[in-house]
Design a protein around this motif. Structure first.
Motif, short mmCIF file in Angstrom:
data_model
loop_
_atom_site.label_atom_id
_atom_site.label_comp_id
_atom_site.label_asym_id
_atom_site.label_seq_id
_atom_site.Cartn_x
_atom_site.Cartn_y
_atom_site.Cartn_z
N ASP A 35 0.62 -1.19 -0.10
CA ASP A 35 0.06 -0.09 -0.11
C ASP A 35 0.89 1.38 -0.15
OD1 ASP A 35 -2.01 1.69 0.06
OD2 ASP A 35 -2.60 1.40 2.24
N ALA A 36 1.78 1.43 -1.16
CA ALA A 36 2.59 2.53 -1.30
C ALA A 36 2.81 2.64 -2.79
CB ALA A 36 3.62 2.49 -0.62
N PRO A 37 3.13 4.05 -3.27
CA PRO A 37 3.31 4.05 -4.54
C PRO A 37 4.75 3.51 -5.20
CG PRO A 37 3.70 6.14 -3.49
CD PRO A 37 3.12 5.12 -2.47
N ILE A 38 4.76 3.29 -6.37
CA ILE A 38 5.79 2.41 -6.86
C ILE A 38 7.12 3.36 -6.55
CG2 ILE A 38 5.65 3.58 -9.17
CD1 ILE A 38 6.43 0.57 -10.42
N GLU A 39 7.04 4.61 -6.75
CA GLU A 39 8.12 5.51 -6.34
C GLU A 39 9.03 5.23 -5.07
OE1 GLU A 39 5.55 6.53 -7.56
OE2 GLU A 39 6.05 7.05 -9.80
N ASP A 40 8.00 5.08 -4.07
CA ASP A 40 8.35 4.95 -2.59
C ASP A 40 8.99 3.53 -2.45
OD1 ASP A 40 8.50 5.69 0.07
OD2 ASP A 40 6.67 4.97 0.49
N VAL A 41 8.32 2.50 -3.01
CA VAL A 41 8.82 1.12 -3.05
C VAL A 41 10.14 1.21 -3.78
CG1 VAL A 41 8.40 -1.13 -3.27
CG2 VAL A 41 6.66 0.30 -2.75
N TRP A 42 10.25 1.80 -4.85
CA TRP A 42 11.70 1.76 -5.51
C TRP A 42 12.63 2.40 -4.60
CZ3 TRP A 42 14.04 -0.27 -9.56
CH2 TRP A 42 15.29 0.34 -10.02
N SER A 43 12.42 3.34 -3.93
CA SER A 43 13.24 4.17 -3.18
C SER A 43 13.52 3.38 -1.82
CB SER A 43 12.87 5.40 -2.67
OG SER A 43 13.67 6.10 -1.75
N ALA A 44 12.75 2.64 -1.31
CA ALA A 44 13.08 1.60 -0.20
C ALA A 44 13.96 0.54 -0.58
CB ALA A 44 11.77 1.16 0.31
N CYS A 45 14.03 -0.07 -1.75
CA CYS A 45 14.75 -1.04 -2.12
C CYS A 45 15.92 -0.62 -2.97
CB CYS A 45 13.85 -1.74 -3.37
SG CYS A 45 12.48 -2.52 -2.85
N THR A 46 16.26 0.82 -3.11
CA THR A 46 17.39 1.20 -3.82
C THR A 46 18.15 2.17 -2.87
OG1 THR A 46 16.26 2.82 -5.14
CG2 THR A 46 16.60 0.63 -6.19
N ASP A 47 17.72 2.77 -2.11
CA ASP A 47 18.48 3.99 -1.35
C ASP A 47 19.08 2.90 -0.15
OD1 ASP A 47 18.42 5.67 1.24
OD2 ASP A 47 18.65 6.96 -0.62
N LEU A 48 20.66 3.34 0.01
CA LEU A 48 21.39 2.47 1.13
C LEU A 48 20.78 2.79 2.60
CD1 LEU A 48 25.03 2.95 -0.09
CD2 LEU A 48 23.57 0.90 -0.11
N GLU A 49 20.39 3.97 2.85
CA GLU A 49 19.94 4.40 4.17
C GLU A 49 18.58 3.79 4.55
OE1 GLU A 49 17.96 6.15 7.29
OE2 GLU A 49 17.24 6.59 5.08
N ARG A 50 17.83 3.61 3.39
CA ARG A 50 16.37 3.06 3.68
C ARG A 50 16.37 1.67 3.68
NH1 ARG A 50 11.61 5.41 0.38
NH2 ARG A 50 10.49 5.44 2.19
N LEU A 51 17.36 1.01 2.92
CA LEU A 51 17.48 -0.51 3.10
C LEU A 51 17.79 -0.76 4.32
CD1 LEU A 51 19.45 -1.16 -0.22
CD2 LEU A 51 17.47 -2.35 0.23
N GLY A 52 18.76 -0.16 5.10
CA GLY A 52 19.20 -0.52 6.20
C GLY A 52 18.29 -0.60 7.32
N ARG A 53 17.05 0.12 7.08
CA ARG A 53 15.91 0.20 8.22
C ARG A 53 14.98 -1.07 7.88
NH1 ARG A 53 14.12 6.22 7.27
NH2 ARG A 53 12.52 5.60 8.65
N TRP A 54 15.13 -1.79 6.93
CA TRP A 54 14.27 -3.11 6.82
C TRP A 54 14.72 -4.35 6.39
CZ3 TRP A 54 13.56 -5.51 2.33
CH2 TRP A 54 13.44 -4.87 1.20
#
Length: 217
Positions: A35-54
């Motif tokens: 339940d999130a837009p594709i740009e947000d999911v993409w960022s969560a999967c490709t941004d190093l800082e965000r990857l580290g949080r999940w």
């Protein structure tokens, strides 16, 4: 509290025949809707800082031809990166065999995102492992990714989550057991495994992911 049953049921699981660089492959495929837009999911999967949080601490150069290393886990090379729809990497744990992971995103209804993750290994190696040890190891691969997809869902919904510590909680162990059982039917369909063999395979995976539980569900 995490709704373990709904989280397990949110993912569709299959065994596929995704090719790898060396030829024919076998794969575990996980599909769910976030339940999130594709740009947000993409960022969560490709941004190093965000990857580290999940997912876990990741270091490297996240571009085609670059390499990455997930702390205490696998590393590899970025093979493809097509924003915001596709990421493909090699996935190698220690001295283990080279495998490949592909993440595919597509826009869903009402601004949601369809997420697919496929982890493929050389077919001859997987088939030999299954003949020798049964399909429990394949279940284990799927269970590991189930936890990652749970972490991504919680992160996208603003929930603080540390998979390393959560796995040792009663809730985490219940999730692991249910995940192992959820992989039973697709494993059975893929290899025509009998009920007794699939029960033994699920028990094998449960002993690894939740050793202090009975595995009964």
């Amino acid at each position: 509290m995490i709704d373990v049953i709904n989280q397990i049921n949110a993912t569709q699981r299959e065994i596929g025949n995704q090719a790898v660089a060396t030829g024919e492959g076998r794969s575990v495929l996980l599909r769910r809707v976030y339940d999130a837009p594709i740009e947000d999911v993409w960022s969560a999967c490709t941004d190093l800082e965000r990857l580290g949080r999940w997912l876990g601490q990741v270091e490297g150069d996240l571009r085609v031809g670059g390499t990455f290393q997930l702390k205490d886990n696998a590393g590899g090379e970025i093979l493809r990166c097509e924003k915001p729809r596709l990421i493909k990497v090699t996935w190698v744990f220690g001295e283990g065999m080279p495998t490949e992971v592909e993440v595919r995103l597509a826009p869903g209804d009402d601004g949601r995102t369809i997420f697919e993750l496929e982890h493929a290994s050389p077919a001859q190696i997987v088939d030999e492992l299954v003949r020798t040890y049964g399909p429990g190891g394949t279940i284990g691969i799927g269970c590991g990714w189930d936890l990652a997809l749970l972490g991504l869902d919680l992160f996208l919904n603003g929930v603080t989550f540390d998979p390393a510590t959560w796995q040792d909680t009663p809730e985490g162990k219940e999730f692991a057991v249910r995940s192992c059982h959820a992989w039973g039917p697709p494993i059975q369909a893929a290899w025509g495994t009998g009920d007794d063999d699939i029960s033994a395979a699920v028990a094998f995976a449960v002993r690894h992911f939740a050793p202090e539980t009975s595995g009964d569900r």
